[in-house]
Design an enzyme around this catalytic site. Structure first.
Site, mmCIF file in Angstrom:
data_model
loop_
_atom_site.group_PDB
_atom_site.id
_atom_site.type_symbol
_atom_site.label_atom_id
_atom_site.label_comp_id
_atom_site.label_asym_id
_atom_site.label_seq_id
_atom_site.Cartn_x
_atom_site.Cartn_y
_atom_site.Cartn_z
ATOM 1 N N ALA B 14 0.839 -1.209 0.000
ATOM 2 C CA ALA B 14 0.000 0.000 0.000
ATOM 3 C C ALA B 14 0.868 1.251 0.000
ATOM 4 C CB ALA B 14 -0.937 -0.009 1.213
ATOM 5 N N GLY B 15 1.911 1.256 0.811
ATOM 6 C CA GLY B 15 2.774 2.430 0.912
ATOM 7 C C GLY B 15 3.504 2.713 -0.395
ATOM 8 N N ARG B 267 -13.264 -18.540 4.745
ATOM 9 C CA ARG B 267 -12.227 -18.882 5.712
ATOM 10 C C ARG B 267 -12.752 -19.143 7.120
ATOM 11 N NH1 ARG B 267 -7.444 -14.616 4.401
ATOM 12 N NH2 ARG B 267 -6.493 -15.848 2.763
#
Ligand SMILES: Cc1cc2nc3c(=O)[nH]c(=O)nc-3n(C[C@H](O)[C@H](O)[C@H](O)COP(=O)(O)OP(=O)(O)OC[C@H]3O[C@@H](n4cnc5c(N)ncnc54)[C@H](O)[C@@H]3O)c2cc1C
Ligand code: SF4
Ligand code: FES
Lengths: 322, 539
Positions: B14-15, B267
């Protein structure tokens, strides 16, 4: 399992000299060397410094020299390495140590990775969707990209030990990823870049990198493949080291001419017949070689039996390359 | 004082996406991260990226699957934004070099994973996160984006409701520095270490969530904690769920299959049935064959060998559910904007509202890619309309004094490590896959007690260089904030919804409209509010 950890300690803050400290750890049989270091730091000596991030062999942060071999501390079980109850842990070699097991990768690895410009510039014309590429073409790129940048191939490299400017197998494995990526538009530029001094031609074929990669990525072979690709593209040297091309030409011409290598002529032709300074540098080597019988005088290079057959093989190989 | 238009805190997927987007927008951007970007937790992400690529799939179908999994808590506008943008973002990643697996036609190959009604998960063997991270890092090198590595952001500087930058500690030297920026993007990743066992890397301590929380922002849907069904038994490693799509068989201890692979469950259902299976479970790859294992499970093949002592082509791999990640985070809009002007957040620390009460496999990395880019662009636009203000001179000395006060605390028996272990054990025991009121009350009591111990705990090591105890001190502060938020939200939600399963309230409360939990930092600890779910279409 009771184990003795002998750990390299160095703290520039307290001005003491590097030394080994000994710790006893008691851990289950499944424990890794990293578990041991953590137990030491958490329970015995909070000043111990080491790096670790993913703890599963994915990130390369924990490369260490463990019982004299470069390993990922998080992926190596104590039981697999312990010798006579002892595990010795040191920083990797040939690198500035910052504190204890923490070392400076900036000049050793990161700058070199950047120097091969391993980024993809999309090949024109850029398709609207994904590039259509055969899986076989990407499979090896993917494997090379699984490199975790641990630097262990560089720590094992015989050249970096004596020449810090060699970009090394890790950066060249990264270059491989770009060179063989069919989507890249900077193929030849990069090949020229890695053929400059400090690049692919500085490798001495010691194959140490292959033996040191914990992922089995065969960095030495990848370096060779980059070099072979450069030759295929007619890039036999960078713009700043014409010596490589002269060496290559002299080597080939010699074997074609006489069936084997004329080492004296190779040395002279590699330097360049008009390169007086380069030729002068050879003299001391020749003078030292004479008394040891390594430079027989008068120097005469014979054609070896079967030279014609060798020439025909080379001709055939060259024709098939064209 | 370093000054930038945009400062990105965190060097994961993301960064790096945010940094590139800001750079492309023409502003001065820099990265600041506590590990080298390539050591980020994103490197372990194995399952892939989701997008509809036409055929019998559509982004609307992807959105519907996401919303169905999210069990009433998805913000529809955010889901639509992600599902619509994902295919372009993935194509862009392909063009800059992510080596996605190809099918026989040379086009993107895709897995069908649990909860998806179509094959839409693209992957790069079982190292998708690693491949995306490395590719983005290459592009950041190309763009010459300055990168401050091994710097820990310790607080946000917020003045007059605007974010002015961050204060950060250089881990290698112990130096404190103020970084001034017109816009800050928090991309600090998840908080998995608040539990043990978990699949988290050492760096996943909820730092960004805590920074935002202490700056007065709300943490949304924090009770939604997802487990991964295929964790290793003794290590943080896990097998990609792509394994099930490829035909690996999940078995009980007698070797009997416990799952039909043509209908993969979500999940949480899988985790709860595995957790109740006596004597554990195994994942059997033997029918896949050595060659295909090598091609598709580059990472797992090695990890199973090194860390579990299992050769996948000859023996099944023991697996168990491990806490995987907190689905909630800093409340943002679809541009990553928060309620503090100039402060943005993206990736695992943020909650734009796409996951709701349960995330589809592959949507997390997808959200990091899409919302990381969007946050970077929005931060750049914000910065273009303002100039970085110098940070008040008092900010650094204040923090220095706080640090000195911490160093001068007496060191009794308690250590940051013992508190951290107690916290993670408490969370696993009482706030795990199945929760109830008594357990949550006990957890709340424990967390408050650990908070109190934290305010007293001293440091045994006072060195400045690579002082891991000091680093842990900061991380523990963040973990305690996150734990407080999780427990508070979990107590309040008296129903079972998505991954939040309460044995004392085993069904969803259908009588009320679904709501988000929002925890803020009150004077007496975590304070809970609720907010309606935006279930409307985007414009
Ligand atoms: C510090 C260092 C320096 C090195 N320098 C060089 C170098 O300058 N050049 C180089 O090529 N490799 C060099 N190497 C690399 C390394 O020695 C070889 O690449 C590799 O080990 C040789 O593999 P091979 O199987 O071809 O040779 P080997 O297994 O050594 O076999 C060599 C073969 O060449 C034949 N041969 C020997 N002399 C001649 C000759 N004059 N002409 C024709 N045939 C001959 C031998 O009979 C033998 O069959 C260096 C390695 C290191 C570590
Ligand atoms: S090629 Fe292997 S040894 Fe070299 S950096 Fe990559 S993973 Fe490490
Ligand atoms: S900590 Fe990431 S490889 Fe060891």
């Amino acid at each position: 399992m009771e184990t003795t950890f002998k750990v390299y300690r160095f703290d520039p803050e307290n001005g003491s000299k590097p030394d080994f400290a000994t710790y006893q750890v008691d851990l289950p049989d499944s424990a890794t060397v990293m578990d041991g270091l953590r137990q030491i730091r958490d329970e015995q000596d909070p000043s111990l410094a080491f790096r670790a991030s993913c703890e599963r062999g994915s990130c390369g942060d924990c490369a260490l020299r463990i019982n004299k071999k470069g390993r990922l501390g998080c992926s190596l079980k104590i039981a697999k390495t312990v010798k006579n109850g002892v595990v010795t842990v040191e920083p990797i070699r040939n690198i500035p140590v910052l504190k204890d097991l923490v070392y400076d990768l900036e000049g050793f690895l990161w700058k070199k990775i950047k120097s091969v410009q391993p980024w993809i510039t999309p090949r024109e014309p850029e398709p609207e969707g994904e590039y259509v590429v055969a899986e076989e073409q990407l499979a090896e790129v993917r494997k090379a990209m699984s490199c975790v940048m641990c630097g262990l191939c560089d720590e094992g490299c015989a050249v970096i030990k004596i020449d810090k400017d060699f970009v090394g197998p890790a950066a060249l494995t990264k270059a491989y990823r770009a060179v063989f990526d069919p989507r890249d538009g900077q193929h030849d530029e990069r090949l020229t870049l890695v053929s400059e001094p400090g690049g692919v031609w500085d490798c001495t074929h010691c194959f140490e990198a292959n033996g040191h990669c914990p992922l089995g990525l065969e960095p030495t072979d990848r370096l060779f493949e980059v070099r072979d690709e450069a030759i295929r593209q007619g890039i036999r040297s960078g713009t700043r080291n014409p010596k490589v091309q002269r060496h290559y030409d002299s080597f080939l011409n010699s074997v074609k001419r006489s069936g084997w290598l004329d080492e004296g002529r190779l040395a002279i032709e590699s330097e360049g017949l008009t390169n007086v300074a380069g030729l002068a540098k050879l003299l001391p080597t020749v003078i030292r070689a004479i008394p040891k019988g390594k430079a027989p005088l008068p120097y005469f290079h014979h054609k070896r039996p079967g030279a014609e057959a060798i020439r025909r093989i080379i001709d055939k190989a060259q024709r098939s390359e064209v | 004082m370093p000054k930038y238009d945009v400062l990105i805190v965190g060097g994961g997927v993301a960064g790096l996406q945010a940094a590139l987007a800001a750079k492309y927008a023409g502003v001065q951007v820099a990265l600041l991260s506590k590990t080298h970007p390539l050591r980020s937790h994103s490197a372990t992400s194995s399952d892939g990226l989701n997008a509809a690529f036409g055929g019998d799939d559509s982004w609307q179908q992807h959105a519907q699957d996401t919303i169905r999994a999210g069990a009433g808590l998805c913000d529809h506008a955010a889901v639509e934004e992600m599902c619509r943008a994902a295919s372009d973002d993935i194509i862009r990643l392909d063009h800059i070099g992510v080596p996605f697996n190809r099918n026989a036609e040379g086009k993107l190959d895709r897995w069908t994973l649990g909860g998806h009604t179509s094959s839409r998960t693209v992957f790069s063997a079982d190292m998708t996160g690693h491949a995306v991270l490395n590719t983005l890092h290459e592009q950041c090198m190309r763009e010459d984006i300055p990168s401050h590595e091994e710097w820990l952001a310790t607080s946000l500087v917020v003045e007059d409701g605007c974010c002015r930058g961050v204060l950060a500690l250089e881990i290698g030297t112990g130096n404190l520095e103020a970084f001034s920026a017109s816009a800050v993007v928090l991309a600090t990743g998840g908080a998995g270490r608040v539990y043990t066992p978990s699949t988290a890397s050492q760096s996943c301590c909820g730092d960004g969530m805590s920074l935002a929380y202490r700056a007065g922002l709300g943490l949304r849907d924090m009770e939604m904690v997802q487990y991964h069904p295929l964790g290793f038994c003794e290590r943080a490693a896990f097998a990609s769920e792509g394994a099930l799509g490829e035909g690996a068989v999940l078995c009980n201890s007698d070797g009997q299959p416990i799952l039909q692979t043509d209908d993969l469950p979500l999940r949480d259902a899988l985790c709860r049935s595995l957790a109740s299976a006596e004597n554990g479970a195994t994942l059997d790859f033997r029918s896949i064959g050595k060659e295909r294992i090598g091609a598709r499970f580059l990472y797992l093949e090695r990890a199973a060998n090194d860390m579990a002592g299992v050769s996948l082509d000859s023996a099944p791999l023991p697996v168990m559910p491990r806490m995987h990640r907190v689905l909630g985070g800093i409340q943002t809009d679809t541009n990553g904007a928060t309620a503090v002007s100039g402060l943005f957040a993206a990736g695992e620390c943020a909650s734009p509202g796409v996951h709701g009460a349960n995330a589809l496999t592959g949507n997390a990395l997808t959200a990091s890619v899409v919302f990381g880019r969007r946050a970077g662009s929005a931060a750049a636009a914000h910065a273009s309309n303002s100039s970085p203000q110098a940070i008040a001179d008092s900010a650094l000395p204040d923090t220095r004094r706080t640090l000195e006060a911490i160093f001068s605390r007496p060191t009794a028996g308690d250590t940051v490590v013992t508190i951290q272990r107690a916290l993670a054990n408490t969370m696993a025991e009482h706030v795990g896959l199945v929760r109830d009121e008594a357990g949550l009350q006990e957890a709340a009591r424990c967390v408050a007690d650990l908070q109190a111990r934290y305010t007293q705990v001293g440091l045994r090591h006072h060195g400045k260089m690579y002082n891991h105890e000091l680093l842990t001190f900061y991380e523990l502060g963040a973990l305690l904030d996150v734990a407080g938020a999780i427990v508070t939200a979990a107590q309040e939600r008296q129903e079972s919804r998505g991954v939040h399963h309460r044995s004392d309230f085993p069904t969803a409360n259908e009588a009320e409209e679904p709501y988000h939990s929002l925890v803020t930092c009150g004077p007496d600890g975590p304070s809970l509010a609720t907010s309606p779910v935006n279930a409307g279409q985007s414009g």
